[in-house]
Write an enzyme that holds these catalytic residues in place. Sequence first.
Site, short mmCIF file in Angstrom:
data_model
loop_
_atom_site.label_atom_id
_atom_site.label_comp_id
_atom_site.label_asym_id
_atom_site.label_seq_id
_atom_site.Cartn_x
_atom_site.Cartn_y
_atom_site.Cartn_z
CB CYS A 59 4.07 -1.70 12.98
SG CYS A 59 5.65 -2.38 13.47
CE LYS B 252 11.57 6.45 0.59
NZ LYS B 252 11.48 7.56 1.55
CD GLU C 194 -2.78 4.37 1.12
OE1 GLU C 194 -2.61 4.75 2.30
OE2 GLU C 194 -3.06 5.14 0.19
N GLY D 200 6.29 -0.36 6.41
CA GLY D 200 5.48 0.86 6.31
C GLY D 200 4.01 0.51 6.29
N GLY E 291 2.40 -1.01 0.97
CA GLY E 291 2.82 -2.41 0.82
C GLY E 291 2.08 -3.09 -0.33
CD GLU F 70 -0.71 0.79 11.75
OE1 GLU F 70 -0.71 0.98 10.53
OE2 GLU F 70 0.21 0.19 12.33
CD GLU G 207 6.92 -4.60 10.45
OE1 GLU G 207 5.69 -4.36 10.56
OE2 GLU G 207 7.79 -3.93 10.99
P1 NDP Z 1 4.34 4.80 4.16
O1 NDP Z 1 4.02 3.39 3.91
O2 NDP Z 1 3.81 5.83 3.25
O3 NDP Z 1 5.93 5.00 4.20
C1 NDP Z 1 6.88 3.99 4.50
C2 NDP Z 1 8.10 4.19 3.58
O4 NDP Z 1 7.73 3.95 2.22
C3 NDP Z 1 8.66 5.60 3.60
O5 NDP Z 1 10.05 5.56 3.40
C4 NDP Z 1 7.95 6.22 2.41
O6 NDP Z 1 8.55 7.39 1.93
C5 NDP Z 1 8.00 5.09 1.42
N1 NDP Z 1 7.01 5.17 0.35
C6 NDP Z 1 5.87 5.89 0.29
N2 NDP Z 1 5.22 5.66 -0.88
C7 NDP Z 1 5.96 4.76 -1.57
C8 NDP Z 1 5.82 4.10 -2.83
N3 NDP Z 1 4.77 4.32 -3.61
N4 NDP Z 1 6.77 3.22 -3.22
C9 NDP Z 1 7.83 2.96 -2.43
N5 NDP Z 1 8.03 3.55 -1.23
C10 NDP Z 1 7.11 4.43 -0.78
O7 NDP Z 1 3.95 5.17 5.60
P2 NDP Z 1 3.81 6.66 6.15
O8 NDP Z 1 5.12 7.07 6.58
O9 NDP Z 1 3.12 7.58 5.22
O10 NDP Z 1 2.83 6.38 7.33
C11 NDP Z 1 1.44 6.20 7.07
C12 NDP Z 1 0.88 5.12 7.90
O11 NDP Z 1 1.60 3.91 7.71
C13 NDP Z 1 1.01 5.36 9.39
O12 NDP Z 1 0.00 6.15 9.86
C14 NDP Z 1 0.94 3.96 9.90
O13 NDP Z 1 -0.39 3.57 9.98
C15 NDP Z 1 1.63 3.16 8.87
N6 NDP Z 1 3.02 2.87 9.20
C16 NDP Z 1 3.34 1.62 9.60
C17 NDP Z 1 4.63 1.35 9.97
C18 NDP Z 1 5.05 0.02 10.42
O14 NDP Z 1 6.08 -0.07 11.07
N7 NDP Z 1 4.34 -1.03 10.09
C19 NDP Z 1 5.66 2.36 9.96
C20 NDP Z 1 5.23 3.64 9.46
C21 NDP Z 1 3.95 3.85 9.09
P3 NDP Z 1 8.14 8.79 2.64
O15 NDP Z 1 8.75 8.75 3.96
O16 NDP Z 1 8.73 9.82 1.82
O17 NDP Z 1 6.65 8.84 2.64
#
Ligand code: NDP
Length: 506
Positions: free
Chosen positions: A319, A211, A266, A263, A268, A416, A285
């Site tokens: 990240c 996804k 939270e 991602g 995670g 972050e 990650e």
């Molecule tokens: P999220 O953790 O919300 O999103 C990462 C992925 O998970 C996206 O594909 C998202 O879908 C999906 N997702 C969201 N909720 C769920 C769930 N309950 N179960 C399974 N999958 C889910 O990150 P955000 O994109 O909202 O970013 C928010 C914050 O996260 C950023 O400000 C940053 O701090 C951090 N972040 C860290 C990253 C890293 O590389 N470590 C990368 C991106 C964000 P959808 O896109 O539809 O929300």
Amino acid sequence: MSTTISEKESREKAARHVSAERPILEFGGAWEYAPAPESKDHVRLESRYGLFINGAFVAAKAKGHFDTINPATEEKLAEVAEAGAADVDAAVRAAEEAYRRRWSKLKPAERGKYIYRIARLLQEKSREFAVLESLNGGKPIKESRDVDIPLAVAHFFYHAGWADKLSYAFPRRTVSPIGVCGQIIPWNFPLLMAAWKLAPALACGNTAVLKPAETTPLTALHLARICQEADLPPGVVNIVPGAGETGAHIVNHPRVAKIAFTGSTEVGKLIQRATAGTGKRLTLELGGKAANIIFEDAPLDQAVEGIVNGIYFNQGHVCCAGSRLLVQESVAETVVRKLAHRIETLRLGDPLDKNTDVGAINSKMQLEKIRELVSCGVEEGAAIHQSACPIPSRGFWFPPTFFTDVAQSNRIAREEIFGPVLAIMTFRTPDEAVEKANNIPYGLSAGVWTDKGSKIFQITSKMKAGVVWANTFNKFDPASPFGGYKESGFGREGGVHGLRAYVELT
Ligand code: NDP
């Protein structure tokens, strides 16, 4: 800027702050760069994209489509089908069938050939992918062209090589695949994260349901086209765009053997809770708040370039960004002065312009989050320094920013921000630097700048971070494992360590 300072005010303040540092050009006037836009003629954008399930693009069963936009202009690029529970189920079943009947039975060298084919096709179309990545994500074309796409290609090449050599990676063990892998990726490096997930899964004999993030689905969907062109057996790779709910359907699907997630911390934690006791493998990650430590004996001009790369690369949507700068007190004033001057030279604007250094913020939501945390930094008493660069009237933008007079307890030093915002703190002794660097719930990456090799070894061995760069920052290689400690997650991606998550060893 939102509540406490307006953008105009802060830029005027920043302009006043840096004006003393501007170089006076003898011939009068500043350099103006002529526009150098990358052409988008060669990008085949569809008006509407389906889900990629069992080797074909199909309509969503229940849900409709969502718009995907260009964050630099807010213009709609395409409509994308949103996968619901029934679609995820169809994708998982297709992946399971492909795993059982074909992919896990294929000779490893044959699997490798498919992955090489994907790598070569991606390489051939790298220009198209770079433009698409910049259009959909807002990142400067020079970054998508020189970093994202080449690294994604390198990941496929690297893992293609492993497909028939797994017994060397795990000597004296019997290596088998694990089944269907559910993979959920973020929006900051859309194609690269897809490559980090798919390449090792496929090389080890697994199939995948991936996804992409809601705001950046396009390069993953174009990668699906490449899977078709490479004649990858149907069902080996399935791509199901959607929102968080779609991700949750993947996580909760009983036929998925492993979840790989990149991602926020939270989400995670939610996923870790959901998978606990199910027997599903899990790698996370997550976020980071890396310390970039500058010692007084460091080559300061190079260190300033490292600071800029560490926090302004990809608008700070990284990240492992070096978002906490720890500078030795004796050189702090010099470093801040040089940095204030340097951020004035960064060009913010059209992501497709080859001279652009800082592109658009990925989404309105992310921009609001950055603004909120920056306002909080000002309220908490830190001093803001911001580039006086002009901001385009449409799209989502935030100027390169840094804070001085930051306390360890300030939110901008602990949370972050995921934007082009740096928190600067000082230290006096190496022990204090290590103590401050590790005093955070995250542990993804860190940087150390010093002239002394012995100091590099002494400091890096004490850092509680998965990746530590010395006299450089943000360097990646598919052969080098990447991952975190503490709230930055667990499991490694890349290198031999990264293969471990995708195999069963007996
Ligand atoms: P999220 O953790 O919300 O999103 C990462 C992925 O998970 C996206 O594909 C998202 O879908 C999906 N997702 C969201 N909720 C769920 C769930 N309950 N179960 C399974 N999958 C889910 O990150 P955000 O994109 O909202 O970013 C928010 C914050 O996260 C950023 O400000 C940053 O701090 C951090 N972040 C860290 C990253 C890293 O590389 N470590 C990368 C991106 C964000 P959808 O896109 O539809 O929300």
